[in-house]
Scaffold this motif. Structure first.
Motif, PDB file in Angstrom:
ATOM      1  N   LEU A 160      49.169  -4.194   8.651  1.00 22.76           N
ATOM      2  CA  LEU A 160      47.848  -4.755   8.359  1.00 22.76           C
ATOM      3  C   LEU A 160      47.732  -5.192   6.902  1.00 22.76           C
ATOM      4  N   GLY A 161      48.549  -4.620   6.047  1.00 18.93           N
ATOM      5  CA  GLY A 161      48.479  -4.936   4.624  1.00 18.93           C
ATOM      6  C   GLY A 161      49.556  -5.897   4.155  1.00 18.93           C
ATOM      7  N   VAL A 162      50.124  -6.669   5.070  1.00 23.77           N
ATOM      8  CA  VAL A 162      51.252  -7.527   4.710  1.00 23.77           C
ATOM      9  C   VAL A 162      50.928  -8.470   3.556  1.00 23.77           C
ATOM     10  N   ILE A 207      40.711   0.055   5.549  1.00 20.44           N
ATOM     11  CA  ILE A 207      40.983  -0.971   6.560  1.00 20.44           C
ATOM     12  C   ILE A 207      42.477  -1.075   6.814  1.00 20.44           C
ATOM     13  N   LEU A 208      43.273  -1.093   5.762  1.00 19.34           N
ATOM     14  CA  LEU A 208      44.717  -1.234   5.922  1.00 19.34           C
ATOM     15  C   LEU A 208      45.329  -0.019   6.604  1.00 19.34           C
ATOM     16  N   SER A 209      44.762   1.159   6.387  1.00 16.51           N
ATOM     17  CA  SER A 209      45.286   2.375   7.015  1.00 16.51           C
ATOM     18  C   SER A 209      44.857   2.518   8.466  1.00 16.51           C
ATOM     19  N   MET A 217      49.995  -0.677  14.486  1.00 13.45           N
ATOM     20  CA  MET A 217      50.249  -1.694  13.458  1.00 13.45           C
ATOM     21  C   MET A 217      49.803  -1.215  12.080  1.00 13.45           C
ATOM     22  N   ALA A 218      48.711  -0.468  12.040  1.00  8.92           N
ATOM     23  CA  ALA A 218      48.241   0.084  10.768  1.00  8.92           C
ATOM     24  C   ALA A 218      49.218   1.145  10.248  1.00  8.92           C
ATOM     25  N   ASP A 219      49.651   2.046  11.136  1.00  7.98           N
ATOM     26  CA  ASP A 219      50.578   3.109  10.728  1.00  7.98           C
ATOM     27  C   ASP A 219      51.897   2.535  10.204  1.00  7.98           C
TER      28      ASP A 219
END
Length: 300
Positions: free
Chosen positions: A51-53, A115-117, A45-47
């Motif tokens: 996570l940064g939606v 965190i987003l990555s 999900m991060a890749d």
């Protein structure tokens, strides 16, 4: 009011469902049995950038809003992973909103992209033993020392603390008896989870085993001043900027879980029986499947 999804929101929903479909029921069952955090799902999900939606583009996010985040999280839960899948990635979606709204530019660039990555994982260190939902009565203390704060206290029911690298921590910097309002004197930090000073213990529980709930024991833990978010003593008000949208996501996740449960029951053979009761009458309800959606009726 029109509750229909826009074309973009529908595209988000379909894309998330497609992405999550690569994680089968067997994957989630094995994670629940072993109690292992779903690292593969989190990384995937991060890749893919999910996570940064809801985080700004300036820190690597998509810059979308709470509605799009809710659509995404509903689809995650609906995909089959349920609350385990949702809880594995729930924190980053809106948990760092206090950093966006009250943090400095330096803090935003330092704290949020890892965190987003998926390079780092985070947890919320808020709830404490014997205080329940009364956050203003928490006992964890952060005392001023040269260069920062020295923290001692206990937290409980902290999701993913056993695998987290960072935590959003709230502590009392001014004793309760010295403030005019109970909501004053609390300060928010986003800091490293130093396992030499912080012990975590998993709490045995029923269900959602792959996403652990933890007790946390903090002893003489130093937090540098540059990890404080916003003004000292204003942490409660700042924290609400992250907790309020989180409640929207939780509602969306529960709806997604309900959808997948209904779909699973709908495809069961009509002849299936459970302990002598037709599957469609389990728990005192009969389910009627009209052309669109469903309606519930208590059996006679």
């Amino acid at each position: 009011m029109d509750f229909a999804l826009t074309e973009d929101q529908q595209n988000i929903r379909e894309a998330v469902l497609r992405h999550c479909s690569q994680f089968s029921d067997e994957y989630w069952l094995e994670k629940d049995r072993s109690g292992e955090f779903p690292y593969e799902f989190h990384k995937s999900m991060a890749d893919a950038g999910w996570l940064g939606v809801a985080m700004p583009e300036s820190v690597g996010g998509a810059g979308l809003g709470i509605t799009e985040a809710a659509v995404m999280m509903q689809a995650v839960a609906e995909s089959g992973g349920g609350m385990t899948a949702a809880s594995a990635i729930h924190g980053p979606v809106f948990g760092l909103e206090p950093v966006i709204l009250f943090g400095t530019e330096e803090q935003q660039q330092r704290m949020i992209p890892p965190i987003l990555s998926g390079e780092e994982k985070m947890c919320f260190a808020v709830t404490e033993p014997n205080t329940g939902l009364d956050t203003t009565s928490l006992k964890t203390r952060a005392e001023r020392v040269p260069g920062g704060y020295r923290v001692t206290g206990e937290k409980i029911w902290i999701t993913n603390a056993h695998v987290a690298d960072r935590m959003l921590l709230i502590a009392r910097t001014t004793p309760l008896e010295e403030v005019k309002k109970k909501t004053d004197g609390l300060t928010l930090f986003y800091c490293k989870l130093d396992r030499e000073k912080i012990e975590t213990r998993l709490i045995p529980k029923m269900g959602r085993h792959a996403v652990g709930s933890n007790m946390m024991f903090i002893t003489d833990f130093f937090i540098p001043e540059e990890d404080r978010i916003g003004e000292e003593g204003q942490g409660f008000r700042i924290l609400l900027k992250g907790l309020n949208p989180e409640r929207v996501l939780l509602g969306a996740e529960a709806t997604g879980l309900g959808r997948v449960a209904i779909d699973a029951l709908r495809v069961m053979p009509a002849s299936a029986w459970y302990s002598g009761v037709p599957s469609a009458r389990i728990r005192g309800f009969s389910i009627h499947w009209p052309r669109r959606g469903c309606r519930w009726r208590r059996p006679a």
